[in-house]
Design a protein around this motif. Structure first.
Motif, short mmCIF file in Angstrom:
data_model
loop_
_atom_site.label_atom_id
_atom_site.label_comp_id
_atom_site.label_asym_id
_atom_site.label_seq_id
_atom_site.Cartn_x
_atom_site.Cartn_y
_atom_site.Cartn_z
N VAL A 212 0.84 -1.20 0.00
CA VAL A 212 0.00 0.00 0.00
C VAL A 212 0.88 1.26 0.00
CG1 VAL A 212 -1.91 1.20 1.14
CG2 VAL A 212 -1.66 -1.29 1.42
N PRO A 213 0.72 2.14 -1.02
CA PRO A 213 1.40 3.44 -0.93
C PRO A 213 0.86 4.22 0.26
CG PRO A 213 0.44 3.08 -3.12
CD PRO A 213 -0.11 2.02 -2.22
N GLU A 214 1.74 4.79 1.06
CA GLU A 214 1.31 5.46 2.30
C GLU A 214 0.23 6.50 2.07
OE1 GLU A 214 1.07 8.94 4.54
OE2 GLU A 214 2.65 8.92 3.02
N GLU A 215 0.31 7.25 0.97
CA GLU A 215 -0.63 8.34 0.72
C GLU A 215 -2.07 7.85 0.59
OE1 GLU A 215 -0.25 8.36 -4.16
OE2 GLU A 215 0.42 10.11 -3.02
N VAL A 216 -2.26 6.58 0.22
CA VAL A 216 -3.61 6.06 0.02
C VAL A 216 -4.38 5.99 1.34
CG1 VAL A 216 -4.92 4.02 -0.75
CG2 VAL A 216 -2.94 4.80 -2.06
N TYR A 217 -3.67 5.83 2.45
CA TYR A 217 -4.34 5.77 3.76
C TYR A 217 -5.00 7.11 4.11
CZ TYR A 217 -2.12 1.27 4.86
OH TYR A 217 -1.72 -0.04 4.85
N THR A 218 -4.45 8.20 3.61
CA THR A 218 -4.95 9.52 3.99
C THR A 218 -5.81 10.16 2.89
OG1 THR A 218 -2.94 10.57 3.16
CG2 THR A 218 -2.98 9.94 5.48
N LEU A 219 -6.07 9.42 1.83
CA LEU A 219 -6.78 9.97 0.68
C LEU A 219 -8.27 10.05 0.97
CD1 LEU A 219 -6.26 10.93 -2.23
CD2 LEU A 219 -6.63 8.57 -2.97
N ASP A 220 -8.85 11.24 0.87
CA ASP A 220 -10.30 11.43 0.98
C ASP A 220 -10.89 11.21 -0.40
OD1 ASP A 220 -12.94 12.47 1.10
OD2 ASP A 220 -12.39 13.72 2.82
N ILE B 263 -3.37 2.20 8.61
CA ILE B 263 -1.94 2.05 8.83
C ILE B 263 -1.66 1.48 10.23
CG2 ILE B 263 -1.43 4.35 9.78
CD1 ILE B 263 1.02 4.39 7.85
N ARG B 264 -2.65 1.55 11.13
CA ARG B 264 -2.43 0.97 12.46
C ARG B 264 -2.28 -0.55 12.39
NH1 ARG B 264 -7.78 2.66 13.09
NH2 ARG B 264 -7.20 4.27 14.59
N TYR B 265 -2.74 -1.14 11.28
CA TYR B 265 -2.62 -2.60 11.11
C TYR B 265 -1.43 -2.98 10.24
CZ TYR B 265 -7.30 -2.79 13.11
OH TYR B 265 -8.38 -2.67 13.96
N ALA B 266 -0.57 -2.02 9.93
CA ALA B 266 0.60 -2.31 9.10
C ALA B 266 1.55 -3.27 9.82
CB ALA B 266 1.33 -1.03 8.74
N SER B 267 2.12 -4.18 9.06
CA SER B 267 3.13 -5.09 9.60
C SER B 267 4.54 -4.56 9.39
CB SER B 267 3.01 -6.46 8.93
OG SER B 267 1.76 -7.05 9.23
#
Length: 358
Positions: A182-190, A274-278
Motif C-alpha cells: 500500500v502506498p502510504e498516501e492512500v491511507y490519507t486519501l479522501d 496504517i495501524r494494522y501495518a506489519s
C-alpha cells in the motif's frame, strides 16, 4: 655585508635541518594520505552490499513464512559497472519473493536506463513494485507527450519491463496468506472530495471537446486515469481482512507525530488502516551520503549535523510497527555540498518475514 647575502648566518643549523626534514615529510605524507583516502573510499562506496534483515511478524500466516522482500531505494540513476555488474555480483544467487523500490530511482532528467539495467538482473516472474520519490515526479503526465497514454514515457518503459507502478493497493496470495502493498498516501486519501474535484475538472474540459488543445486532451486522459484509480482504491479498501499483512511504501520515512496523526484520522472500525501495518518501507536519506567511519552521517539537510543512524537508515519503530529505512544505493543531489557517497556503501536489503522470534 655577509648578513645581507645569507639571511641564515645566525640560524641554528640543526634547527634548520629539523624544520626542513619536517616540511619534506609533510609534503610526502599529505599526498599519500589523500591518495589512501580516495582509494579506501572508492573501495567502500563503490562496492554494493546485500544486507539481510529477519523481521518477526507474529500474525504472519503460515503460507507466508520466509516471504522475502528485496528492498531497493534511491538509485538516482547510478551505475555500478557495465550493466550494473557490481549489483549482479552482490545479488549472486539470492532468491526473493518480490522487489520493492521506494523511489528516487531515476537519473537526471528522468534517465531510466540505469534502472532498466538493474531490473534486467531480476527474474521476470518476480513481482516488482515501485513508488515515485520526490526526484522522480509523478508516473502520470497531464501534458501532451510522445503517446496517448496518461503515463510518462519513462513510466511506460518500466511497465514494459514488468514493473508495477504502485499508486493503489496491490496484493499477492500464497495459499491462505495474503500480503498487500500500500502506498502510504492512500491511507490519507479522501476519496469523496478528490473524486468531486476531478469530476468538476473533467466535466469542464469535456464541455468544450471540439476546441481542445493537445495539452487539454492529455489532461482529460490524466483525469480519467485518476477517476479510475479512485474507484479501484475504493474497491480495494473493502477487500482488506484482519489477517492480511499490510506492507506500507513511503519514499520519506514517517515521523512519530505524523504517523500518530494518520492513525487518529482513519476510521477505527476499518481494517484498511496504517495501524494494522506489519512493516513500513522507506528510503530518501541515502544513509547520510557522507559518513565518518565509526561516527555515522556528518550532515543531513533536513535533520542537521550528526543525526542518529536510527533516523536515517535501518530498522526503527513507530509505536509497535517496524519501519525499515533503506541506506540507498545512489547519491542524492539534495546533498548540495556533499556530492557522491563517502565511506557509505550502497546497500540492497533482503527482508525476510517470519513468525519466529529473533
Amino acid at each position: 655585508m655577509r648578513r645581507d647575502k645569507n639571511r641564515y648566518v645566525f640560524a641554528d643549523p640543526k634547527r634548520f635541518k629539523r624544520t626542513h626534514r619536517f616540511r619534506n615529510t609533510v609534503l610526502v605524507l599529505v599526498p599519500l594520505l589523500v591518495l589512501a583516502f580516495i582509494v579506501s573510499n572508492i573501495a567502500v562506496s563503490r562496492s554494493v552490499k546485500l544486507e539481510e534483515v529477519r523481521l518477526t511478524v507474529l500474525n504472519l500466516p503460515v503460507d507466508l513464512e520466509e516471504y522475502s522482500i528485496l528492498h531497493i531505494s534511491d538509485l538516482h540513476g547510478a551505475r555500478y559497472g557495465e550493466k550494473q555488474k557490481a549489483v549482479k555480483t552482490a545479488l549472486g544467487s539470492t532468491r526473493y519473493s518480490c522487489v520493492v523500490m521506494t523511489g528516487d530511482m531515476l537519473g537526471k532528467d528522468g534517465d531510466v536506463e540505469p534502472l532498466l539495467e538493474l531490473i534486467g538482473l531480476m527474474p521476470e516472474d518476480t513481482p516488482k513494485y515501485m513508488i515515485p520519490g520526490d526526484m522522480d515526479g509523478s508516473f502520470i503526465d497531464s501534458n501532451a507527450h510522445g503517446s496517448l497514454s496518461p503515463y510518462t514515457d519513462w513510466a511506460l518503459r518500466l511497465i514494459d519491463a514488468g514493473v508495477i507502478l504502485l499508486d493503489r493497493p496491490a496484493s499477492e496470495t500464497r495459499g491462505k496468506g495474503t500480503i498487500r502493498f500500500v502506498p502510504e498516501e492512500v491511507y490519507t486519501l479522501d476519496l469523496d472530495v478528490t473524486e468531486s474535484v476531478y469530476r468538476k475538472q473533467l466535466d469542464a474540459l469535456r464541455a468544450r471537446a471540439a476546441s481542445l488543445t493537445a495539452d487539454e486532451a492529455a489532461r482529460i486522459r490524466a483525469l480519467e486515469y485518476e477517476m479510475e484509480r479512485m474507484e479501484e482504491i475504493r474497491s480495494a479498501r473493502k477487500e482488506f481482512a484482519p489477517e492480511d499483512i499490510q506492507i506500507v511504501l513511503s519514499h520519506q520515512p514517517l515521523k512519530e507525530d505524523y504517523f500518530q496523526g494518520i492513525v487518529s484520522w482513519t476510521d477505527k472500525e476499518s481494517v484498511f488502516s496504517i495501524r494494522y501495518a506489519s512493516l513500513i518501507l522507506a528510503g530518501h536519506y541515502n544513509g547520510g551520503q557522507w559518513r565518518l567511519p565509526g561516527k555515522g552521517a556528518i550532515y543531513v539537510p533536513e535533520l542537521g549535523w550528526f543525526p542518529e543512524d536510527s533516523e536515517i537508515m535501518g530498522l526503527n519503530y513507530l509505536g509497535n510497527i517496524p519501519q525499515y529505512i533503506s541506506p540507498g544505493i545512489g547519491d542524492d543531489p539534495h546533498y548540495e555540498h556533499q556530492p557522491g557517497r563517502v565511506y557509505n556503501s550502497p546497500v540492497i536489503t533482503r527482508i525476510i518475514l517470519t513468525r519466529k522470534a529473533n
